[in-house]
Design an enzyme around this catalytic site. Structure first.
Site, mmCIF file in Angstrom:
data_model
loop_
_atom_site.group_PDB
_atom_site.id
_atom_site.type_symbol
_atom_site.label_atom_id
_atom_site.label_comp_id
_atom_site.label_asym_id
_atom_site.label_seq_id
_atom_site.Cartn_x
_atom_site.Cartn_y
_atom_site.Cartn_z
ATOM 1 N N ASP A 135 0.853 -0.961 -0.043
ATOM 2 C CA ASP A 135 0.004 0.293 0.410
ATOM 3 C C ASP A 135 0.817 1.090 0.277
ATOM 4 O O ASP A 135 1.740 1.448 0.521
ATOM 5 C CB ASP A 135 -0.438 -0.263 1.209
ATOM 6 C CG ASP A 135 -1.761 0.250 0.880
ATOM 7 O OD1 ASP A 135 -2.644 1.471 0.470
ATOM 8 O OD2 ASP A 135 -3.487 -0.769 1.251
ATOM 9 N N ASP A 236 -3.296 4.649 -2.186
ATOM 10 C CA ASP A 236 -4.260 5.191 -1.117
ATOM 11 C C ASP A 236 -4.263 6.581 -2.127
ATOM 12 O O ASP A 236 -3.762 7.599 -2.364
ATOM 13 C CB ASP A 236 -3.765 5.093 0.072
ATOM 14 C CG ASP A 236 -4.446 5.413 1.238
ATOM 15 O OD1 ASP A 236 -5.454 4.549 1.177
ATOM 16 O OD2 ASP A 236 -4.756 6.755 1.987
ATOM 17 N N GLU A 291 -6.542 3.645 -5.859
ATOM 18 C CA GLU A 291 -8.059 4.279 -5.330
ATOM 19 C C GLU A 291 -8.044 5.398 -5.865
ATOM 20 O O GLU A 291 -7.268 6.332 -5.452
ATOM 21 C CB GLU A 291 -7.925 3.732 -4.241
ATOM 22 C CG GLU A 291 -8.904 3.851 -2.587
ATOM 23 C CD GLU A 291 -9.103 4.172 -1.435
ATOM 24 O OE1 GLU A 291 -9.593 3.912 -0.878
ATOM 25 O OE2 GLU A 291 -7.531 5.057 -1.665
ATOM 26 N N HIS A 362 -11.888 -3.615 2.699
ATOM 27 C CA HIS A 362 -11.361 -2.404 4.344
ATOM 28 C C HIS A 362 -11.944 -1.498 4.995
ATOM 29 O O HIS A 362 -12.348 -1.302 6.007
ATOM 30 C CB HIS A 362 -10.281 -2.758 4.700
ATOM 31 C CG HIS A 362 -9.342 -1.360 4.182
ATOM 32 N ND1 HIS A 362 -9.184 -1.443 3.584
ATOM 33 C CD2 HIS A 362 -9.113 -0.398 4.477
ATOM 34 C CE1 HIS A 362 -8.840 -0.274 2.291
ATOM 35 N NE2 HIS A 362 -8.200 0.044 3.664
ATOM 36 N N ASP A 363 -12.547 -1.158 3.603
ATOM 37 C CA ASP A 363 -13.570 0.036 3.852
ATOM 38 C C ASP A 363 -14.925 0.241 3.558
ATOM 39 O O ASP A 363 -15.132 1.415 3.897
ATOM 40 C CB ASP A 363 -13.158 1.486 3.318
ATOM 41 C CG ASP A 363 -11.499 1.661 2.997
ATOM 42 O OD1 ASP A 363 -10.996 1.592 4.093
ATOM 43 O OD2 ASP A 363 -10.375 1.993 2.338
HETATM 44 C C1 GLC Z 1 -8.542 5.165 1.814
HETATM 45 C C2 GLC Z 1 -8.309 4.077 2.621
HETATM 46 C C3 GLC Z 1 -8.613 3.551 3.796
HETATM 47 C C4 GLC Z 1 -8.181 5.181 4.699
HETATM 48 C C5 GLC Z 1 -7.805 6.433 4.202
HETATM 49 C C6 GLC Z 1 -7.225 7.087 4.185
HETATM 50 O O1 GLC Z 1 -9.363 5.537 1.521
HETATM 51 O O2 GLC Z 1 -8.273 2.623 1.768
HETATM 52 O O3 GLC Z 1 -8.486 2.895 5.454
HETATM 53 O O4 GLC Z 1 -8.931 5.709 6.076
HETATM 54 O O5 GLC Z 1 -7.540 6.199 2.399
HETATM 55 O O6 GLC Z 1 -5.677 7.032 3.737
#
Ligand code: GLC
Ligand code: CA
Length: 587
Positions: A135, A236, A291, A362-363
């Site tokens: 990540d 991320d 992401e 995980h979100d």
């Molecule tokens: C992304 C991650 C999440 C995190 C956010 C800030 O959305 O997947 O878990 O809280 O970024 O880093």
């Protein structure tokens, strides 16, 4: 398009490929493979398994999953048939956002183990013929990162400009943007009397990508990990790194507002990603997935276009947002709307781009609870949804526990929740006048902790996750839902995942084949064709807890069942009725 290839003529017309070579059909197939081969990539063929290390497996009894725990389970992961592991952040972090607040990019969080453990993990992954992607969290760091400690110390510190500092407007913050985690996205800092920007928590200050020194640091760090032998990055919220100059408010500057338009897919984003590619990724055989909240198909064509040299694929959020969610189920969720989103992304990225496919991570809440049925049709619907993810064009992502049908958890009290997003927004809702029990019910469905409860390995205490006290409660259904009870059972969700992963791997049409949606308006059945040369499949998925009938001219030539989640053997396209949550792939 018309490509003369040696003596052969290949014509592409309306998704059909015509080969005129005067040769046998087999020779034609070889010609086709040559053409398709131009776009073949291992990461298109791969299946990715996502690990949230904190909740995967604890080996030393401190209640926190760790790297030795992942090593212990590598044969299990390999046994699923996956090719790539995506490891959520394992870097040093004060854990305000469970590792997404990094205080040192080049060391391992002591809770998780040591660099030597991590090296052993990488070796174990590679030994088993798999790859490891890490990540990359570079929109922000932790406020405990050395750069930020320097940056906040004085206005003329050399690191000042590594972050985004502004004076307030009177006693108000510099603009009205809200943070993802509730409240203003600015924090006043007394040391220098200015505010810093944090799109996430106060302990996650945003890096200033306008500063070339920041970009250099990031690329150096990426190269450092790549040189250790990793196989790529999941990036991320990487489409947030370029902010609109001047950081203007959105709407009435006096009222807090969602500022997304001024930092999602910002003005320099493609320039930054191309530079990152040049400086760290080019010439390496790695995979990247960004992401991207708020990404559109048009933007994704640029992010993932093979000729663009930015990323291989993106995680889009449209499917995650096509719903109103209340009281344990999707309200106003409609299958035609869901299909339209899938179709739009499939059509949009089919020339030169690439999709990623996921229904949870995980979100997000657990997919079987969200899009399927975690009651009477738990098993059927978990398998049906798996069939969707693994038979669409694009790279499939499996989130730990999904392969055994793990469900949402309903903790009795807000105190049982750990997630900063849940806790902050819960407080905000209650302050706005919600009854606490309603706010809690809302988070029963919504909380990111639904995905973060410990992995359910067996029926022993704490689901075999830890011998100590788990950092987050185990879902009470672990006695029924766990790996040990499914691993030897041919009919289990786990066995079906192995089957569907292999199914895709063994059929090029599932990876490189064309996609055509059938009957976009059908209210309960998601149906599509996958075609590559002479290889043709039809996929039929019943999203309803009632039987659904489906008939379509396009199915008339199909008759042989290739994959079924309910043990179907015969297929008559003229009188087709699908059982509740049935999934079938036919030839
Ligand atoms: C992304 C991650 C999440 C995190 C956010 C800030 O959305 O997947 O878990 O809280 O970024 O880093
Ligand atoms: Ca541990």
């Amino acid at each position: 398009m018309h490509i003369p290839l040696l003596l052969w003529q290949i014509t592409f017309e309306n998704d059909n490929i015509f080969v005129e070579s005067g040769e046998s059909p087999n020779k034609n197939k070889i010609i086709l493979e040559k053409v398709i081969g131009l776009h073949k990539r291992w990461w298109k063929e791969a299946t990715v398994y996502q690990i949230y290390p904190r909740s995967f497996r604890d080996t030393n009894g401190d209640g926190i999953g760790d790297i030795p725990g992942i090593i212990e389970k590598l044969d299990y992961i390999r046994g699923l048939g996956v090719d790539v592991i995506w490891l959520c952040p394992v870097y040093r972090s004060p854990n305000d956002d469970n590792g997404y607040d990094i205080s040192d990019y080049r060391s391992i969080m002591p809770d998780f183990g040591t660099m030597a453990d991590w090296e052993k993990l990488l070796e174990g992954v590679h030994q088993r013929g798999m790859r490891l992607i890490m990540d990359l969290v570079v929109n922000h760091t932790s406020d405990e990162h050395a750069w930020f400690v320097e940056s906040r110390s004085s206005k003329d510190n050399p690191y000042r400009d590594y972050y985004i500092w502004r004076k307030g407007e009177g006693d108000r913050p510099p603009n009205n943007w809200t943070s993802f985690f509730a409240g203003s996205s600015w924090q006043y800092d007394e040391v220098t009397g200015e505010y810093y920007l944090h799109l996430f928590s106060r302990k996650q200050p945003d890096l200033n990508w306008e500063n070339p020194a920041v970009r250099r640091e990031v690329y150096d760090m990426m190269n450092w990990w790549l040189d250790k032998g990793i196989d790529g990055f999941r990036m991320d919220v990487v489409n947030l790194i370029s902010k609109v100059p001047g950081l203007p408010s959105v709407g009435d500057p006096n009222v807090l507002n969602w500022g997304g338009a001024n930092f999602m897919n910002g003005p320099r984003i493609h320039e930054f990603l191309k530079e990152m590619n040049r400086e760290a990724l080019a010439g390496r055989d790695v995979m990247t997935v960004g992401e991207m909240p708020g990404v559109t198909v048009e933007e994704a064509q640029r992010y993932t276009g093979e000729a663009e040299n930015e990323l291989n694929m993106v995680f889009q959020f449209e499917l995650m947002e096509c719903e109103s969610y209340w009281g344990g189920r999707n309200v106003n969720w409609s299958l035609p709307a869901f299909k339209a989103i899938v179709d739009k992304w499939q059509q949009g990225l089919k020339e030169g781009g690439w999709n990623s496919n996921y229904l949870n991570n995980h979100d997000q809440p657990r997919m079987v609870s969200r899009f399927g049925n975690d009651g009477p049709y738990w098993k059927e619907s978990a398998k049906m949804l798996a069939t969707l993810v693994h038979t669409l064009p694009g790279t499939p992502f499996v989130f730990q526990g999904e392969e055994i049908g793990m469900t949402n958890v309903h903790f009795p009290s807000i105190e049982d929740y750990n997630d900063i997003d849940t806790r902050n927004h819960y407080r905000e809702l209650v302050a706005a006048g919600w009854r606490p029990e309603d706010a809690l019910t809302y988070y029963h469905d919504r909380s990111r902790d639904n995905a973060r409860t410990p992995m359910q390995w067996d029926a022993s205490e704490n689901a075999g996750f830890t011998s100590g006290r788990p950092w987050l409660g185990v879902n009470p259904n672990y006695k029924e839902i766990n790996v040990a009870s499914q691993i030897g059972d041919e009919d289990s969700i786990l066995s079906y995942y192995k089957r569907v992963i292999r199914f895709r791997k063994e059929r090029e049409a599932m990876v490189y084949g064309d996609f055509r949606l059938l009957q976009p308006e059908h209210p309960t059945v998601f149906a599509y064709l996958r075609t590559l040369g002479g290889e043709r499949y039809a996929v039929l998925l019943n999203f309803s807890d009632k039987p659904s009938s489906f008939s379509d001219e396009a199915l008339s030539s199909f008759g042989q069942v290739a994959l079924s989640n309910v043990g179907r053997t015969g297929f008559d396209p003229a009188a087709l009725e699908l059982a509740p949550f049935e999934a079938v792939v036919v030839k």
